[in-house]
Design a protein around this motif. Structure first.
Motif, PDB file in Angstrom:
ATOM      1  N   THR A 198      36.676  40.149  43.721  1.00  0.00           N
ATOM      2  CA  THR A 198      37.555  41.213  43.227  1.00  0.00           C
ATOM      3  C   THR A 198      38.507  40.688  42.166  1.00  0.00           C
ATOM      4  O   THR A 198      38.705  41.317  41.118  1.00  0.00           O
ATOM      5  N   ILE A 199      39.075  39.512  42.425  1.00  0.00           N
ATOM      6  CA  ILE A 199      40.014  38.920  41.466  1.00  0.00           C
ATOM      7  C   ILE A 199      39.297  38.478  40.195  1.00  0.00           C
ATOM      8  O   ILE A 199      39.789  38.686  39.077  1.00  0.00           O
ATOM      9  N   TYR A 200      38.123  37.881  40.348  1.00  0.00           N
ATOM     10  CA  TYR A 200      37.363  37.419  39.182  1.00  0.00           C
ATOM     11  C   TYR A 200      37.082  38.567  38.225  1.00  0.00           C
ATOM     12  O   TYR A 200      37.183  38.404  37.007  1.00  0.00           O
ATOM     13  N   PHE A 201      36.703  39.722  38.761  1.00  0.00           N
ATOM     14  CA  PHE A 201      36.356  40.848  37.893  1.00  0.00           C
ATOM     15  C   PHE A 201      37.589  41.647  37.494  1.00  0.00           C
ATOM     16  O   PHE A 201      37.709  42.081  36.346  1.00  0.00           O
ATOM     17  N   GLY A 202      38.522  41.836  38.441  1.00  0.00           N
ATOM     18  CA  GLY A 202      39.695  42.638  38.147  1.00  0.00           C
ATOM     19  C   GLY A 202      40.628  41.985  37.151  1.00  0.00           C
ATOM     20  O   GLY A 202      41.125  42.633  36.221  1.00  0.00           O
ATOM     21  N   ALA A 203      40.880  40.675  37.327  1.00  0.00           N
ATOM     22  CA  ALA A 203      41.770  39.958  36.416  1.00  0.00           C
ATOM     23  C   ALA A 203      41.016  39.394  35.226  1.00  0.00           C
ATOM     24  O   ALA A 203      41.627  38.987  34.231  1.00  0.00           O
ATOM     25  N   GLY A 204      39.689  39.339  35.341  1.00  0.00           N
ATOM     26  CA  GLY A 204      38.880  38.801  34.249  1.00  0.00           C
ATOM     27  C   GLY A 204      37.967  39.861  33.671  1.00  0.00           C
ATOM     28  O   GLY A 204      38.396  40.962  33.344  1.00  0.00           O
ATOM     29  N   ASN A 205      36.697  39.520  33.575  1.00  0.00           N
ATOM     30  CA  ASN A 205      35.694  40.464  33.081  1.00  0.00           C
ATOM     31  C   ASN A 205      34.313  39.945  33.478  1.00  0.00           C
ATOM     32  O   ASN A 205      34.201  39.072  34.343  1.00  0.00           O
ATOM     33  N   ALA A 206      33.276  40.452  32.822  1.00  0.00           N
ATOM     34  CA  ALA A 206      31.909  40.068  33.177  1.00  0.00           C
ATOM     35  C   ALA A 206      31.640  38.587  32.943  1.00  0.00           C
ATOM     36  O   ALA A 206      30.774  37.998  33.603  1.00  0.00           O
ATOM     37  N   PHE A 207      32.376  37.975  32.017  1.00  0.00           N
ATOM     38  CA  PHE A 207      32.204  36.539  31.753  1.00  0.00           C
ATOM     39  C   PHE A 207      32.549  35.724  32.996  1.00  0.00           C
ATOM     40  O   PHE A 207      31.764  34.897  33.456  1.00  0.00           O
ATOM     41  N   TRP A 208      33.721  35.956  33.550  1.00  0.00           N
ATOM     42  CA  TRP A 208      34.186  35.188  34.701  1.00  0.00           C
ATOM     43  C   TRP A 208      33.378  35.537  35.960  1.00  0.00           C
ATOM     44  O   TRP A 208      32.920  34.651  36.679  1.00  0.00           O
TER      45      TRP A 208
END
Length: 266
Positions: free
Chosen positions: A36-46
């Motif tokens: 959740t954090i990877y996508f919410g605070a980041g994007n598809a790259f992370w």
């Protein structure tokens, strides 16, 4: 909406992994939080790189799984990852995601590539190396070691580590484009994955041969990571008491991230 999408995606992937036996219940909860954090605070790259590491590692852990039962009995933890393993492999990357959300910089991205390349390279090296026909050798002395022993390296394992790191570098190039991020030279991203992964994987082996806690079975006398072997409690044989496999993974990830970041600065 990004946080909701991240939660739904993480829930779907972690739930499937739990049903397949790749994650324990605590590992599933940790993976949902992390995804959740990877996508919410980041994007598809992370998120994509995290997902690529997890899927590829889970698939390799099942490769010739029947031949690894004896080896897994010597490990502190098996292929069914718990929360400690999940955070040891992806926690540092999660911190970099949050740092990039606060102050965006390509330097965070390079360090992230190195961190994720390390955990991928180390996992690939372990899974492929244990299937090698020839036994590994100590990364420090070159003497022959039992298959799966901490601090052991082999040519198949080293090549697998290089392939895993290069895969993360290549995925970084593709995912940056898909995420609509600004252009960066391709070669530094590929080299960050390759060199960061190899540096972190070898650091893991060196730490395993020196400071990682290893126990001795009181029944068969074998040196193992596990707290129990041959149905009996093991005793500490060497290393630092708190330097377990999760701590080694985390520290080697730091080293891999620093190498990738240094390469990017050059």
């Amino acid at each position: 909406m990004l946080w909701i999408a991240g939660f739904c995606g993480a829930l779907l992937v972690a739930g499937a992994a739990y049903r397949k036996g790749s994650l324990s219940f605590s590992g599933t909860l940790a993976a949902i939080i992390m995804g959740t954090i990877y996508f919410g605070a980041g994007n598809a790259f992370w998120f994509g790189i995290l997902l690529l590491f997890f899927i590829s590692s889970s698939m390799l852990s099942r490769l010739h799984h029947e031949n690894k039962a004896e080896l897994e009995a010597t490990y502190d933890k098996t292929g069914r990852r718990d929360a400690g393993q999940v955070f040891a492999n992806g926690g540092l990357g999660m911190l970099l995601v949050l740092l990039n959300a606060i102050s965006p910089s390509v330097l965070w991205e390079l360090a992230f590539i190195g961190v994720m390349a390390t955990v991928t390279s180390d996992t690939w090296a372990t899974e492929i190396g244990t299937l090698a026909k020839k036994p590994p050798r100590s990364v420090l002395t070159g003497r022959v070691l039992p298959a799966g022993a901490s601090g052991g390296v082999s040519w198949p394992g080293t090549l697998a580590a290089a392939a895993g790191g290069l895969m993360i570098g290549a995925a970084a190039v593709i995912l940056r484009v898909l995420a609509g991020m600004e252009d960066q030279p391709v070669l530094p991203l590929l080299l960050a994955g390759l060199t960061g992964g190899l540096a972190g994987a070898f650091a893991d082996s060196i730490l395993g041969a020196t400071v990682q806690r290893m126990n001795r079975c009181t029944v068969c006398g074998r040196e193992v990571e596990a707290a129990r072997h041959c149905s009996k409690a093991t005793v500490q044989a060497r290393g630092w008491r708190r330097m377990n496999n999760d701590a080694v993974n985390l520290l080697s990830s730091v080293i891999g991230g620093i190498v990738a970041l240094g390469l990017g600065l050059l």
